[in-house]
Design a protein around this motif. Structure first.
Motif, short mmCIF file in Angstrom:
data_model
loop_
_atom_site.label_atom_id
_atom_site.label_comp_id
_atom_site.label_asym_id
_atom_site.label_seq_id
_atom_site.Cartn_x
_atom_site.Cartn_y
_atom_site.Cartn_z
N UNK A 216 -21.32 31.98 -20.49
CA UNK A 216 -20.31 32.93 -19.77
C UNK A 216 -18.88 32.40 -19.52
N UNK A 217 -18.91 31.29 -19.08
CA UNK A 217 -17.96 30.65 -18.35
C UNK A 217 -17.13 29.60 -19.41
N UNK B 225 -20.14 37.62 -15.12
CA UNK B 225 -18.82 38.25 -15.70
C UNK B 225 -17.91 38.91 -14.55
N UNK B 226 -16.85 38.54 -14.28
CA UNK B 226 -16.17 38.99 -13.11
C UNK B 226 -14.92 39.94 -13.61
N UNK B 227 -14.74 40.16 -14.65
CA UNK B 227 -13.51 40.99 -14.96
C UNK B 227 -12.24 40.37 -15.00
N UNK B 228 -12.18 39.11 -14.86
CA UNK B 228 -10.86 38.54 -14.98
C UNK B 228 -10.29 38.59 -16.16
N UNK B 229 -10.86 38.42 -17.51
CA UNK B 229 -10.50 38.69 -18.60
C UNK B 229 -10.79 40.09 -19.16
N UNK B 230 -10.38 40.22 -20.34
CA UNK B 230 -10.78 41.67 -21.11
C UNK B 230 -12.16 41.32 -21.27
N UNK B 231 -12.89 42.73 -21.60
CA UNK B 231 -14.48 42.59 -21.88
C UNK B 231 -14.51 42.27 -23.23
N UNK C 82 -7.46 31.47 -24.83
CA UNK C 82 -8.65 31.65 -23.70
C UNK C 82 -9.87 31.71 -24.42
N UNK C 83 -10.11 32.32 -25.62
CA UNK C 83 -11.35 32.30 -26.21
C UNK C 83 -12.02 30.79 -26.73
N UNK C 84 -10.93 30.21 -27.22
CA UNK C 84 -11.24 28.84 -27.99
C UNK C 84 -11.15 27.79 -27.10
#
Lengths: 197, 166
Positions: A97-98, B48-54, B134-136
């Motif tokens: 997740x992180x 998941x804390x909602x900092x990024x888009x779902x 951000x994803x990679x």
């Protein structure tokens, strides 16, 4: 066909697979999964538990017979295995997740390095611990004599340590070789970009 | 929490299917990977804390899982000869030409490396450089470099795929 057209083609596609209902998703949540790192952890953990049992049994057995060689040998191997597992768990814990893809691959790379070391040093660990265990054990029993046969024994242990590293290497490679190789190339590819810019 | 999660996955399952399609050739592998991704999403849903888009969160986990998961390679190697079944994308769209083009696109993407597939998918999904980075987990400038290379490579592959000329 231009890339913009490909983009629009891609975005026009509907759900590209069998649509799952909420019930299907709930059913999936009841199942188990085995990603590679979890498999490795589990495998090492089982090996650790088994070796701890063996260590305990051997220590009891050999202390009863006043033969310390194998007891010391097993203690050393037990400590080395425990340290290894602790190191793996602390340093290579992937949080999906992180962690980004790169972070996950960095951790996996650490795992490969540790695996490489296991392959390289396992035989020497066995041989070395036997040697140390023998000296200490015989020393305690005041039966330590250094003669010609010692040289032969040391040679045999060194040879066996070297030979045994091959089946270990083969075993690890048989278990995860292809996949580890794939992941290494992914890591290199991702890392390569960082170095170029 | 489970109810909200299942609803979220049901509504956004297209993301997971697309990832499965670009990383797996046959139906069995796709189904396995789908399950594995859903389970990884579920495991990390709590954090998941909602900092990024779902969607960013979903792409990250789906791609991480697809690239790092352990699946046996041997069976797939046997099927490396192209077969209709291997590249089958569910036939939902009525336009045959559209389907053919889409399948050709999937085929072309599968010829890329694992990292390149991730990059090209995010590009086709119209993700910004920032989101891709951000994803990679790489810098935006790196995304740019990689994307330029992948675009060129994809163009080269897609032409013969669509027009049958090498």
């Amino acid at each position: 066909m231009e890339l913009d057209e490909l983009k629009s083609l891609w975005q026009q596609q509907q759900t590209p697979g069998r649509a799952h209902s909420e019930q299907d998703i709930r059913a999936i949540l009841r199942q188990k999964t085995h990603p590679i790192f979890r498999r490795i952890y589990n495998k090492i953990f089982v090996e650790l538990v088994v070796s701890l049992f063996l260590v305990t049994a051997l220590i009891i057995l050999y202390l009863k017979n006043k033969e310390y060689t194998i007891a010391f040998m097993t203690i050393l191997i037990g400590l080395a295995s425990g340290y290894l597992y602790w190191m793996l768990y602390k340093r290579v814990h992937i949080k999906f997740g992180q962690d980004t893809l790169r972070a996950a691959l960095v951790k996996l790379e650490r795992l490969f390095k540790i695996y490489d070391k296991i392959q390289m040093y396992f035989g020497y660990l066995l041989g070395g611990s036997f040697f140390i265990g023998y000296i200490i054990g015989r020393g305690i029993n005041k039966q330590l004599t250094l003669d010609k046969s010692w040289l032969i024994a040391i040679g045999a242990i060194a040879g066996a340590s070297w030979v045994i590293s091959y089946p270990v290497k083969w075993y690890v490679s048989w278990l995860y070789g292809g996949h580890i190789h794939d992941l290494k190339s992914v890591y290199v590819e991702l890392h390569e970009i960082e170095q170029e810019v | 929490m489970e109810k909200v999660f299942t609803k979220l996955i049901t509504e956004n399952q297209g993301i997971i299917h697309k990832v499965c399609n670009i990383y797996c050739k046959n139906e069995g592998d796709r189904a396995d990977l789908f399950q594995e991704i859903v389970l990884q999403l579920w495991k990390s849903y709590g954090s998941f804390q909602g900092r990024s888009k779902i969607s960013t969160w979903m792409y990250r986990i789906a791609l991480n899982t697809a690239i790092t998961s352990f699946r046996k390679q041997k069976k797939r190697k046997i099927q490396q000869q192209l077969s209709v079944d291997e590249f089958q994308i569910p036939d939902i769209h009525p336009d045959v030409e559209f389907e053919e083009k889409l399948q050709a696109l999937y085929r072309a993407i599968r010829e890329l490396s694992k990292v390149e597939r991730a990059v090209v998918m995010l590009y086709l999904e119209d993700k910004s450089y920032q989101e891709m980075a951000e994803i990679l987990g790489i810098s935006e400038s790196n995304v740019g470099v990689k994307l330029n290379r992948v675009k060129k490579k994809l163009k080269k592959i897609i032409k013969p795929e669509l027009y049958g000329v090498r």
